[in-house]
Enzyme design. Sequence first.
Site, PDB file in Angstrom:
ATOM      1  N   ASN A  13     -89.997 -24.842  37.157  1.00  0.00           N
ATOM      2  CA  ASN A  13     -90.251 -24.567  38.564  1.00  0.00           C
ATOM      3  C   ASN A  13     -91.042 -23.273  38.652  1.00  0.00           C
ATOM      4  O   ASN A  13     -90.907 -22.396  37.808  1.00  0.00           O
ATOM      5  CB  ASN A  13     -88.927 -24.385  39.303  1.00  0.00           C
ATOM      6  CG  ASN A  13     -88.362 -25.700  39.785  1.00  0.00           C
ATOM      7  OD1 ASN A  13     -88.503 -26.720  39.125  1.00  0.00           O
ATOM      8  ND2 ASN A  13     -87.724 -25.668  40.920  1.00  0.00           N
ATOM      9  N   LYS A  14     -91.815 -23.121  39.714  1.00  0.00           N
ATOM     10  CA  LYS A  14     -92.517 -21.864  39.962  1.00  0.00           C
ATOM     11  C   LYS A  14     -91.511 -20.891  40.550  1.00  0.00           C
ATOM     12  O   LYS A  14     -90.940 -21.149  41.602  1.00  0.00           O
ATOM     13  CB  LYS A  14     -93.617 -22.071  40.999  1.00  0.00           C
ATOM     14  CG  LYS A  14     -94.882 -22.653  40.469  1.00  0.00           C
ATOM     15  CD  LYS A  14     -95.969 -22.475  41.537  1.00  0.00           C
ATOM     16  CE  LYS A  14     -97.182 -23.318  41.233  1.00  0.00           C
ATOM     17  NZ  LYS A  14     -98.152 -23.235  42.338  1.00  0.00           N
TER      18      LYS A  14
END
Length: 219
Positions: free
Chosen positions: A30-31
Amino acid sequence: FADGPLAGRHILVTSGPTHEPIDPVRHIANKSSGAQGTAIAAALRDLGARVTFVTGPAEVPPPAGVAVVRVTTARQMADAVQTALPADAAVMAAAVADWRVANASATKMKKDGSGAAPTLEFALNPDILATVSQGADRPGLVVGFAAETNDVVAHATAKRTRKGCDWIVANDVSPATGIMGGAENAVTLITGAGVEEWPRLSKVETARRLAAKIAETLA
Ligand code: C5P
């Protein structure tokens, strides 16, 4: 700080992304820079709390003066969180990967020369926030996050009920806001009492405000 309003309290904070391996040299993630979770841990520490900080591979270093537990995958984060309980409060700011690669390879995947591309299969990761919120060791106050790109309040309100947490800190992570990876945040806090729109503040100021509200609630 030993005499701050959170002195004697143990607070668990999760932060950063998780990385889910595809093979030994590749992962999906995930960012998340970890900036907001790190600022929250520091703000709680500054109010006197004993903080356990469970972090995935974040871009920003963890704060000083907290117990740091480093993890890589969502399943490792789930285990570390269970080990860290009991706590008076939990703030789950990590951007946990919802899925892991079910057919991850133990050796580096190679192009086989045929031009064919591999197919990744996914398995659902444990929902750490829901597990903590509904578990036997549930902290008295459980705070979740919701990163949304549209209908922020409606989605976050539904999430609060579905997960079983007390508060949801919701933010709009549409690329145009610059919040993802940036220094500022604009959050909507959803509690059992209603919806609070907070102004656009630095992530450090947002964290201080959240820590102060946690201290007030636990008092
Ligand atoms: O369901 P969603 O990922 O949007 O919910 C976000 C909230 O749930 C965050 O507080 C995040 O830390 C938590 N979460 C979790 N475990 C997961 C997925 C999300 O604890 N597997």
